[in-house]
Design an enzyme around this catalytic site. Structure first.
Site, mmCIF file in Angstrom:
data_model
loop_
_atom_site.group_PDB
_atom_site.id
_atom_site.type_symbol
_atom_site.label_atom_id
_atom_site.label_comp_id
_atom_site.label_asym_id
_atom_site.label_seq_id
_atom_site.Cartn_x
_atom_site.Cartn_y
_atom_site.Cartn_z
ATOM 1 N N CYS A 210 -1.823 8.133 7.622
ATOM 2 C CA CYS A 210 -1.156 6.856 7.332
ATOM 3 C C CYS A 210 -2.032 5.969 6.438
ATOM 4 C CB CYS A 210 -0.853 6.138 8.649
ATOM 5 S SG CYS A 210 -0.232 4.464 8.391
ATOM 6 N N VAL B 44 2.296 2.434 13.361
ATOM 7 C CA VAL B 44 0.850 2.219 13.323
ATOM 8 C C VAL B 44 0.514 1.710 11.924
ATOM 9 C CG1 VAL B 44 0.240 3.903 15.071
ATOM 10 C CG2 VAL B 44 0.500 4.685 12.713
ATOM 11 N N GLU C 170 0.617 -4.475 12.033
ATOM 12 C CA GLU C 170 0.734 -4.850 10.605
ATOM 13 C C GLU C 170 -0.645 -4.868 9.941
ATOM 14 O OE1 GLU C 170 3.307 -5.013 8.653
ATOM 15 O OE2 GLU C 170 4.740 -4.728 10.267
ATOM 16 N N SER C 171 -0.819 -3.915 9.041
ATOM 17 C CA SER C 171 -2.144 -3.715 8.438
ATOM 18 C C SER C 171 -2.689 -4.976 7.761
ATOM 19 C CB SER C 171 -2.102 -2.555 7.445
ATOM 20 O OG SER C 171 -1.145 -2.791 6.429
HETATM 21 N N1 LIG Z 1 4.073 -2.775 7.325
HETATM 22 C C1 LIG Z 1 3.368 -1.864 8.168
HETATM 23 C C2 LIG Z 1 3.746 -0.446 7.784
HETATM 24 C C3 LIG Z 1 3.145 0.593 8.714
HETATM 25 C C4 LIG Z 1 3.826 1.940 8.570
HETATM 26 O O1 LIG Z 1 4.839 2.085 7.873
HETATM 27 N N2 LIG Z 1 3.272 2.928 9.265
HETATM 28 C C5 LIG Z 1 3.887 4.232 9.281
HETATM 29 C C6 LIG Z 1 2.881 5.341 9.152
HETATM 30 S S1 LIG Z 1 2.105 5.339 7.572
HETATM 31 C C7 LIG Z 1 4.606 4.446 10.577
HETATM 32 O O2 LIG Z 1 4.098 4.098 11.630
HETATM 33 N N3 LIG Z 1 5.780 5.024 10.487
HETATM 34 C C8 LIG Z 1 6.599 5.300 11.589
HETATM 35 C C9 LIG Z 1 7.967 4.719 11.360
HETATM 36 O O3 LIG Z 1 8.231 4.223 10.268
HETATM 37 O O4 LIG Z 1 8.767 4.783 12.254
HETATM 38 C C10 LIG Z 1 1.865 -2.101 8.053
HETATM 39 O O5 LIG Z 1 1.428 -2.635 7.003
HETATM 40 O O6 LIG Z 1 1.129 -1.808 9.001
#
Ligand SMILES: N[C@@H](CCC(=O)N[C@@H](CS)C(=O)NCC(=O)O)C(=O)O
Length: 190
Positions: free
Chosen positions: A10, A50, A62-63
């Site tokens: 990720c 995550v 949220e990163s």
């Molecule tokens: N806006 C979120 C995006 C996080 C994200 O999209 N994580 C992905 C993995 S790279 C995830 O957990 N995906 C699972 C899903 O979308 O259900 C951030 O900045 O943390």
């Protein structure tokens, strides 16, 4: 104690891993299987995504928010510039990540063509021709915010940065940093 709910592949988690490394913070990792997400992750983040950071009873997803939290909670070494105007421009670049790189990266990954990604890289090329880092005169959170996607574009989407020499030089400067070097392997695994 800091805990990161993490997934190697990720890029959003990579942002947080780099900040933790840059600040020399010890933390434990809980790997979340993104293909079979455990039900408990929704209690930590209702979106089920995550990264999530936990510090004692405090939980935050949220990163970008996590990066800002770590920067305020552990200010050394600083990852935003001291100058408020430069800091605001760094934050703006991070805020606009989706438009400036993210959407184009995911479009290319879906097989929707490389044109948009090449256009975004050409824009980034102009930025790092004019200043050494996306954050400004110094390395910081805006660089960390974009880097994981550049690494993955190069490793997995066949992006050749020779056409973007300033971006290539920027990447080379970043990869020299121990906290960033550790991200080459997870980026290639995707
Ligand atoms: N806006 C979120 C995006 C996080 C994200 O999209 N994580 C992905 C993995 S790279 C995830 O957990 N995906 C699972 C899903 O979308 O259900 C951030 O900045 O943390």
């Amino acid at each position: 104690m800091l805990t990161l709910y993490d997934a190697d592949r990720c890029p959003y988690c990579a942002r947080v891993r780099i900040v933790l490394a840059e600040k020399g913070l010890e933390y434990q990792t809980v790997i979340v299987d993104l293909d079979e997400r455990p039900a408990w992750i929704y209690a930590k983040n209702p979106l089920g995504k995550v990264p999530v950071l936990e510090e004692d009873d405090f939980v935050v997803p949220e990163s970008a928010v996590i990066m800002e939290y770590l920067e305020e909670r552990y200010p050394e070494p600083p990852l935003w510039p001291a100058d408020p105007a430069e800091r605001a421009l760094g934050r703006l670049r991070l805020e606009r990540f989706d438009d400036r790189l993210g959407h184009a990266y995911y479009a290319a990954r879906r097989g929707d063509g490389r044109e948009e990604l090449d256009a975004r890289l050409a824009e980034l090329e102009l930025v790092v021709e004019a200043q050494p880092y996306l954050t400004g005169r110094e390395y910081g959170l805006a660089d960390i915010g974009y880097l994981p996607w550049i690494l993955r574009a190069r490793a997995n989407l066949g992006v050749d940065l020779e056409s973007f020499p300033a971006v290539e030089a920027w990447l080379a400067r970043l990869i020299e940093r121990p906290g960033v070097a550790g991200e080459l392997e997870p980026a290639a695994a995707r």
